[in-house]
Design an enzyme around this catalytic site. Structure first.
Site, PDB file in Angstrom:
ATOM      1  N   ASN A   9      28.865  37.734  40.755  1.00 60.66           N
ATOM      2  CA  ASN A   9      29.806  37.805  41.861  1.00 60.66           C
ATOM      3  C   ASN A   9      29.925  39.280  42.259  1.00 60.66           C
ATOM      4  O   ASN A   9      30.550  40.054  41.554  1.00 60.66           O
ATOM      5  CB  ASN A   9      31.162  37.244  41.395  1.00 60.66           C
ATOM      6  CG  ASN A   9      32.250  37.421  42.434  1.00 60.66           C
ATOM      7  OD1 ASN A   9      31.980  37.753  43.583  1.00 60.66           O
ATOM      8  ND2 ASN A   9      33.498  37.186  42.026  1.00 60.66           N
ATOM      9  N   LYS A  11      31.456  40.528  44.663  1.00 61.84           N
ATOM     10  CA  LYS A  11      32.756  40.805  45.291  1.00 61.84           C
ATOM     11  C   LYS A  11      32.568  41.636  46.569  1.00 61.84           C
ATOM     12  O   LYS A  11      31.554  41.494  47.254  1.00 61.84           O
ATOM     13  CB  LYS A  11      33.699  41.487  44.292  1.00 61.84           C
ATOM     14  CG  LYS A  11      33.779  40.747  42.954  1.00 61.84           C
ATOM     15  CD  LYS A  11      34.939  41.175  42.129  1.00 61.84           C
ATOM     16  CE  LYS A  11      34.830  40.553  40.750  1.00 61.84           C
ATOM     17  NZ  LYS A  11      36.036  40.693  39.966  1.00 61.84           N
ATOM     18  N   HIS A  95      38.481  31.431  43.044  1.00 63.64           N
ATOM     19  CA  HIS A  95      38.474  32.663  42.254  1.00 63.64           C
ATOM     20  C   HIS A  95      39.900  33.207  42.151  1.00 63.64           C
ATOM     21  O   HIS A  95      40.668  33.150  43.107  1.00 63.64           O
ATOM     22  CB  HIS A  95      37.552  33.704  42.901  1.00 63.64           C
ATOM     23  CG  HIS A  95      37.274  34.852  41.981  1.00 63.64           C
ATOM     24  ND1 HIS A  95      38.170  35.886  41.799  1.00 63.64           N
ATOM     25  CD2 HIS A  95      36.225  35.108  41.162  1.00 63.64           C
ATOM     26  CE1 HIS A  95      37.671  36.731  40.906  1.00 63.64           C
ATOM     27  NE2 HIS A  95      36.487  36.281  40.500  1.00 63.64           N
ATOM     28  N   GLU A  97      41.069  36.096  42.214  1.00 56.76           N
ATOM     29  CA  GLU A  97      41.454  37.134  43.178  1.00 56.76           C
ATOM     30  C   GLU A  97      41.937  36.487  44.475  1.00 56.76           C
ATOM     31  O   GLU A  97      42.811  37.030  45.164  1.00 56.76           O
ATOM     32  CB  GLU A  97      40.287  38.111  43.400  1.00 56.76           C
ATOM     33  CG  GLU A  97      40.162  39.068  42.218  1.00 56.76           C
ATOM     34  CD  GLU A  97      38.760  39.583  41.969  1.00 56.76           C
ATOM     35  OE1 GLU A  97      37.883  39.444  42.823  1.00 56.76           O
ATOM     36  OE2 GLU A  97      38.549  40.134  40.865  1.00 56.76           O
ATOM     37  N   GLU A 167      37.905  31.546  33.766  1.00 57.61           N
ATOM     38  CA  GLU A 167      38.065  32.987  33.939  1.00 57.61           C
ATOM     39  C   GLU A 167      39.527  33.368  33.712  1.00 57.61           C
ATOM     40  O   GLU A 167      40.341  33.307  34.658  1.00 57.61           O
ATOM     41  CB  GLU A 167      37.656  33.396  35.353  1.00 57.61           C
ATOM     42  CG  GLU A 167      36.224  33.113  35.704  1.00 57.61           C
ATOM     43  CD  GLU A 167      35.699  34.110  36.726  1.00 57.61           C
ATOM     44  OE1 GLU A 167      34.701  34.762  36.431  1.00 57.61           O
ATOM     45  OE2 GLU A 167      36.309  34.249  37.797  1.00 57.61           O
ATOM     46  N   GLY A 173      37.781  42.027  35.382  1.00 62.47           N
ATOM     47  CA  GLY A 173      37.750  43.415  35.853  1.00 62.47           C
ATOM     48  C   GLY A 173      38.547  44.374  35.002  1.00 62.47           C
ATOM     49  O   GLY A 173      38.792  45.510  35.400  1.00 62.47           O
ATOM     50  N   SER A 213      34.929  40.195  32.376  1.00 64.36           N
ATOM     51  CA  SER A 213      34.419  41.385  31.679  1.00 64.36           C
ATOM     52  C   SER A 213      33.208  41.095  30.797  1.00 64.36           C
ATOM     53  O   SER A 213      33.053  41.711  29.733  1.00 64.36           O
ATOM     54  CB  SER A 213      35.538  42.061  30.874  1.00 64.36           C
ATOM     55  OG  SER A 213      36.549  42.517  31.751  1.00 64.36           O
ATOM     56  N   GLY A 234      31.151  39.644  37.109  1.00 65.89           N
ATOM     57  CA  GLY A 234      31.558  40.468  38.250  1.00 65.89           C
ATOM     58  C   GLY A 234      30.943  41.847  38.160  1.00 65.89           C
ATOM     59  O   GLY A 234      29.783  42.062  38.523  1.00 65.89           O
ATOM     60  N   GLY A 235      31.702  42.804  37.627  1.00 65.47           N
ATOM     61  CA  GLY A 235      31.287  44.211  37.593  1.00 65.47           C
ATOM     62  C   GLY A 235      29.865  44.419  37.090  1.00 65.47           C
ATOM     63  O   GLY A 235      29.074  45.146  37.711  1.00 65.47           O
TER      64      GLY A 235
HETATM   65  C1  PEP Z   1      34.674  37.753  38.354  1.00 65.52           C
HETATM   66  O1  PEP Z   1      35.081  38.372  39.313  1.00 65.52           O
HETATM   67  O2  PEP Z   1      34.389  36.566  38.485  1.00 65.52           O
HETATM   68  C2  PEP Z   1      34.525  38.447  37.088  1.00 65.52           C
HETATM   69  C3  PEP Z   1      34.314  37.747  36.024  1.00 65.52           C
HETATM   70  O3  PEP Z   1      34.639  39.822  37.113  1.00 65.52           O
HETATM   71  P1  PEP Z   1      34.354  40.844  35.895  1.00 65.52           P
HETATM   72  O4  PEP Z   1      33.077  40.414  35.237  1.00 65.52           O
HETATM   73  O5  PEP Z   1      34.232  42.184  36.556  1.00 65.52           O
HETATM   74  O6  PEP Z   1      35.516  40.758  34.973  1.00 65.52           O
END
Ligand code: PEP
Length: 254
Positions: A9, A11, A95, A97, A167, A173, A213, A234-235
């Site tokens: 993702n 983002k 999600h 967010e 999640e 994040g 993460s 994500g990151g």
């Molecule tokens: C996400 O946004 O779905 C996510 C898991 O982000 P991160 O891996 O950065 O925690």
């Protein structure tokens, strides 16, 4: 046997040029990985460019969101049909967010999921509790409410095109991932819930991936858990080496 699934993702990150570079690097590193189903979800404006770079590889294109309807007066929204038109196989709905920063509720998420499935998209449905909810032992009830609200009236056939992403909001994040044991417990709970609602076949075939993460250092421990079928990243998905390493870890431990 559930094929592991790893999705990136991106983002609201990348530029047109860096999105293309990232896609190119991923195709080179993991474009032929057969043991893991891989998808990347770039920002809307870069879908076509990234899709062109992924063409001919095994990496699928996904989007980060969609509107429930296929057309109409919804300024700024993007429809499931448009995503299909742009070459997407996948879309993320629910999600955290969007739930927490943009106020999306389960009934709206349910409408998006139905709209996406009707357009023949595959859906990554995100669920997860906040830190306060975990601390007050509400994880299961929160996850159950989100699942029930989002998957209401979905058929078993439709569920076959849904991947559930657990999640925990506190892990997204933040660099603080759930421990393998914490993730496994919630994944087991979700599988049990699917069993009760959709029956054993659906429960054993539906993929439940962990997000929060995930990186190349913690992926093995998480993915070794029997009910963790992959990862939503994500990151770390913005770094081709990291994301490729996570995909390769999934291929080797599952
Ligand atoms: C996400 O946004 O779905 C996510 C898991 O982000 P991160 O891996 O950065 O925690």
């Amino acid at each position: 046997m559930r094929k592991p699934f790893v999705a990136g993702n991106w983002k609201m990150n990348t530029t047109a040029a860096s999105a293309e570079c990232l896609a190119e690097a991923l195709v080179q590193k993991i474009g032929h990985q057969e043991k893991v189903e891989v998808a990347v979800c770039p920002p809307f404006p870069y879908l076509f460019r990234v899709g062109a770079k992924l063409a001919g590889s095994r990496i699928a294109l996904g989007a980060q969101n969609c509107h429930p309807d296929n057309r109409g007066a919804f300024t700024g929204e993007v429809s499931p049909m448009m995503l299909v038109d742009a070459g997407c196989k996948w879309v993320i709905v629910g999600h955290s967010e969007r739930r927490h920063l943009l106020g999306e509720k389960d009934d709206f998420i349910h409408r998006k999921l139905v709209g996406a499935l009707l357009a023949n998209l595959h859906v990554i449905l995100c669920v997860g509790e906040t830190l306060d909810q975990r601390r007050s032992n509400q994880t299961e009830i929160v996850v159950e409410t989100q699942l029930a609200g989002s998957l209401e009236s979905i058929s078993s056939d439709q569920l076959a095109r849904v991947v559930i992403a657990y999640e925990p909001v506190w892990a997204i994040g933040t660099g603080q991932n759930a421990t393998p044991d914490q993730a496994e417990k919630v994944h087991q709970f979700i599988r049990g819930w699917l069993d009760g609602q959709f029956g054993e076949t659906c429960a054993t075939t539906t993929r439940i991936v962990y997000g929060g993460s995930v990186n190349s250092g913690n992926a093995a421990g998480l993915l070794q858990q029997p009910n963790v079928d992959g990862a939503l990243v994500g990151g770390a998905s913005l770094n081709a080496d990291e994301f490729a390493a996570i995909v390769n870890i999934a291929a080797s431990v599952k």
